[in-house]
Write a protein that holds these residues in place. Structure first.
Motif, mmCIF file in Angstrom:
data_model
loop_
_atom_site.group_PDB
_atom_site.id
_atom_site.type_symbol
_atom_site.label_atom_id
_atom_site.label_comp_id
_atom_site.label_asym_id
_atom_site.label_seq_id
_atom_site.Cartn_x
_atom_site.Cartn_y
_atom_site.Cartn_z
ATOM 1 N N LEU A 154 0.725 -1.093 -0.196
ATOM 2 C CA LEU A 154 0.148 0.009 -0.019
ATOM 3 C C LEU A 154 0.942 1.244 0.098
ATOM 4 O O LEU A 154 2.004 1.288 0.574
ATOM 5 C CB LEU A 154 -0.816 0.107 1.289
ATOM 6 N N PRO A 155 0.482 2.324 -0.613
ATOM 7 C CA PRO A 155 1.206 3.403 -0.711
ATOM 8 C C PRO A 155 1.287 4.120 0.747
ATOM 9 O O PRO A 155 0.255 4.125 1.846
ATOM 10 C CB PRO A 155 0.460 4.578 -1.658
ATOM 11 N N ALA A 156 2.327 4.490 1.225
ATOM 12 C CA ALA A 156 2.823 5.008 2.755
ATOM 13 C C ALA A 156 3.097 6.384 2.635
ATOM 14 O O ALA A 156 3.560 7.033 3.626
ATOM 15 C CB ALA A 156 3.731 4.185 3.196
ATOM 16 N N GLY A 157 2.842 7.094 1.342
ATOM 17 C CA GLY A 157 3.195 8.804 1.150
ATOM 18 C C GLY A 157 4.446 8.884 1.091
ATOM 19 O O GLY A 157 5.594 7.892 1.400
ATOM 20 N N ALA A 158 5.077 10.062 0.369
ATOM 21 C CA ALA A 158 6.509 10.396 0.001
ATOM 22 C C ALA A 158 7.147 9.366 -0.744
ATOM 23 O O ALA A 158 8.376 9.048 -0.501
ATOM 24 C CB ALA A 158 7.375 10.626 1.434
ATOM 25 N N GLY A 159 6.475 8.659 -1.620
ATOM 26 C CA GLY A 159 7.101 7.513 -2.375
ATOM 27 C C GLY A 159 7.386 6.150 -1.905
ATOM 28 O O GLY A 159 8.084 5.435 -2.511
ATOM 29 N N ARG A 160 6.976 6.379 -0.597
ATOM 30 C CA ARG A 160 7.370 4.906 0.068
ATOM 31 C C ARG A 160 5.794 3.998 0.071
ATOM 32 O O ARG A 160 4.859 4.483 0.053
ATOM 33 C CB ARG A 160 7.850 5.044 1.399
ATOM 34 N N TRP A 161 6.319 2.818 0.245
ATOM 35 C CA TRP A 161 5.205 1.708 0.338
ATOM 36 C C TRP A 161 5.270 0.935 1.794
ATOM 37 O O TRP A 161 6.480 0.779 2.359
ATOM 38 C CB TRP A 161 5.336 0.820 -0.986
ATOM 39 N N ARG A 162 4.161 0.444 1.993
ATOM 40 C CA ARG A 162 4.006 -0.387 3.277
ATOM 41 C C ARG A 162 3.321 -1.516 3.173
ATOM 42 O O ARG A 162 2.342 -1.664 2.240
ATOM 43 C CB ARG A 162 3.666 0.521 4.355
ATOM 44 N N LEU A 163 3.406 -2.608 4.179
ATOM 45 C CA LEU A 163 2.650 -3.680 4.127
ATOM 46 C C LEU A 163 1.313 -3.405 4.676
ATOM 47 O O LEU A 163 1.153 -2.453 5.640
ATOM 48 C CB LEU A 163 3.373 -4.758 4.899
ATOM 49 N N PRO A 164 0.338 -4.025 4.204
ATOM 50 C CA PRO A 164 -1.064 -3.841 4.980
ATOM 51 C C PRO A 164 -0.908 -4.283 6.484
ATOM 52 O O PRO A 164 -0.170 -5.295 6.722
ATOM 53 C CB PRO A 164 -1.999 -5.005 4.136
ATOM 54 N N ILE A 222 2.521 2.314 9.751
ATOM 55 C CA ILE A 222 1.156 1.698 10.005
ATOM 56 C C ILE A 222 -0.024 2.787 10.331
ATOM 57 O O ILE A 222 0.295 3.752 11.269
ATOM 58 C CB ILE A 222 1.375 1.062 11.420
ATOM 59 N N ALA A 223 -1.167 2.753 9.663
ATOM 60 C CA ALA A 223 -2.116 3.809 9.659
ATOM 61 C C ALA A 223 -2.951 3.381 10.756
ATOM 62 O O ALA A 223 -2.942 2.427 11.034
ATOM 63 C CB ALA A 223 -2.833 3.982 8.299
ATOM 64 N N GLY A 224 -3.852 4.263 11.278
ATOM 65 C CA GLY A 224 -4.725 4.164 12.444
ATOM 66 C C GLY A 224 -4.190 3.853 13.796
ATOM 67 O O GLY A 224 -2.866 3.936 14.019
ATOM 68 N N GLY A 225 -4.807 3.608 14.858
ATOM 69 C CA GLY A 225 -4.558 3.383 16.165
ATOM 70 C C GLY A 225 -3.737 4.697 16.665
ATOM 71 O O GLY A 225 -2.361 4.397 16.698
ATOM 72 N N THR A 226 -4.507 5.701 16.787
ATOM 73 C CA THR A 226 -3.764 6.882 17.234
ATOM 74 C C THR A 226 -2.981 6.765 18.695
ATOM 75 O O THR A 226 -1.729 7.204 18.925
ATOM 76 C CB THR A 226 -4.677 8.233 17.580
ATOM 77 N N ALA A 227 -3.782 5.901 19.529
ATOM 78 C CA ALA A 227 -3.044 5.502 20.828
ATOM 79 C C ALA A 227 -2.948 4.307 21.086
ATOM 80 O O ALA A 227 -3.213 3.297 20.431
ATOM 81 C CB ALA A 227 -4.057 6.110 21.977
ATOM 82 N N ALA A 228 -1.901 3.830 21.884
ATOM 83 C CA ALA A 228 -1.647 2.539 21.999
ATOM 84 C C ALA A 228 -2.863 1.920 22.876
ATOM 85 O O ALA A 228 -3.279 2.360 23.916
ATOM 86 C CB ALA A 228 -0.147 2.291 22.797
ATOM 87 N N ALA A 229 -3.019 0.395 22.122
ATOM 88 C CA ALA A 229 -4.181 -0.034 22.807
ATOM 89 C C ALA A 229 -3.629 -0.654 24.412
ATOM 90 O O ALA A 229 -2.442 -0.654 24.320
ATOM 91 C CB ALA A 229 -4.733 -1.088 22.329
#
Lengths: 216, 216
Positions: A35-45, B5-12
């Motif tokens: 998945l796109p992670a911004g700034a030309g970088r990618w990340r795992l779901p 990693i998207a989401g999860g603004t605070a540590a659970a």
């Protein structure tokens, strides 16, 4: 339920995340879904684990979000817990890998990249992918994991193409077929299929298609 | 460093623990090291991870606390993260296993139990031990892991005794020796040792004693 762990009266401020490496075989190459992670970088779901969730369930949910319910073989890979991980909050990531059946629809959102042509990845995700590739390549030799890329009947040629894509190297046709038949993990369906100008090829299926067995 | 990693603004509110399954071979039986957990129950050595610690370092420290610095081969086993885990605070446990060299001093504090005679264990620790035993038994077949129980020179008889203890079954002497010599993972030291009334036996050593290799 008590688990008897002494010490640590309060939970340390550590977040737990799940990551999923979704492998696919396409055009003779092993790929992973990013998945796109911004700034030309990618990340795992992946995402953070909620307090009331099972790890396995969270990983399956992440997988379903990018790929529907078609993936086979979700397997825990490794837990990454170097002290420097995470963005602000310390994060331990439990990585899983899954297989997309050959010929299945591409995952979405995101994109497939061949493992030998990855873009810049966020954080330690390149390390996660590298370990997943290593595990997959090792395991395809001593288990029936490779068959999980082919949940439908397949020809020995198709099976060899999957193995070659995963391993990233050509295999000797005669030795490959001999071994596949000798270990007794595939069975003849009795059906044949014509591909191009070749003689009709036998169709095989995994003898225990729903599980991965160790092969010695 | 960001890991994207998207989401999860605070540590659970999830705690991360490390657990260590320390295997030993004694009197022809595979054993694990356990600590008293109160109320007649026992538990694996382990503790909560601090926010600034590496997972691996924490596991090594737990191991050193019960066993000194003699263990070989600390390996991550599996991360247990069912939603019901933990006592009050939700806890994800990253389990490791390690090998105590044959003849090394017993671990302390705590006690060694044969894996086929375990006492009642706290939480899901019986499940953790069972998976560790399964992994060890599988891996001894397709890797040089078994040799790590014998960091010093050994006779083929001693090596067979280790394999038999780990697998919990007798092995054919001739086939065992043939295979061990054929896979090329051990080498003759040129020295011999006399044991009881037997002819002097050759002493072997692992060719790459400091690492575990996959054997095909």
């Amino acid at each position: 339920m008590t688990d008897g762990i002494a010490g640590g009266t309060a939970a340390a401020p550590i977040a737990v995340a799940v990551l999923v490496v979704l492998f696919s075989v396409e055009d003779g190459a092993l790929g992973v879904h990013l998945l796109p992670a911004g700034a030309g970088r990618w990340r795992l779901p992946g995402r953070r684990l909620a307090a009331e969730e099972d790890l396995e369930e969270a990983a399956a949910e992440v997988l379903a979000e990018v790929f529907g319910a078609e993936a086979t073989h979700l397997e825990q890979l490794y837990t990454f817990g170097a002290a420097g991980r995470g963005d602000g909050v310390r994060e331990v990531a439990v990585a899983y890998f899954a297989l997309a059946p050959v010929g299945s629809a591409p995952a979405r959102p995101g994109r497939r990249f061949a493992v030998d042509g990855l873009p810049p990845l966020a954080g330690d995700h390149a390390e996660v992918v590298a370990l997943a590739v290593e595990r997959l390549r090792a395991k395809i030799h001593y288990s029936t994991l490779g068959l999980r890329f082919l949940p439908r009947p397949f020809t020995l040629r198709e099976l060899q193409e999957v193995f070659e894509a995963v391993l990233g190297e050509p295999l000797d046709k005669r030795n490959f077929r001999k071994r596949m038949l000798a270990i007794g993990c595939i069975e003849d369906t009795g059906r044949r299929v014509r591909q191009g100008n070749h003689r009709p090829a036998r169709l095989y299926r995994a003898r225990h298609g729903d599980r991965v067995e160790i092969v010695r």
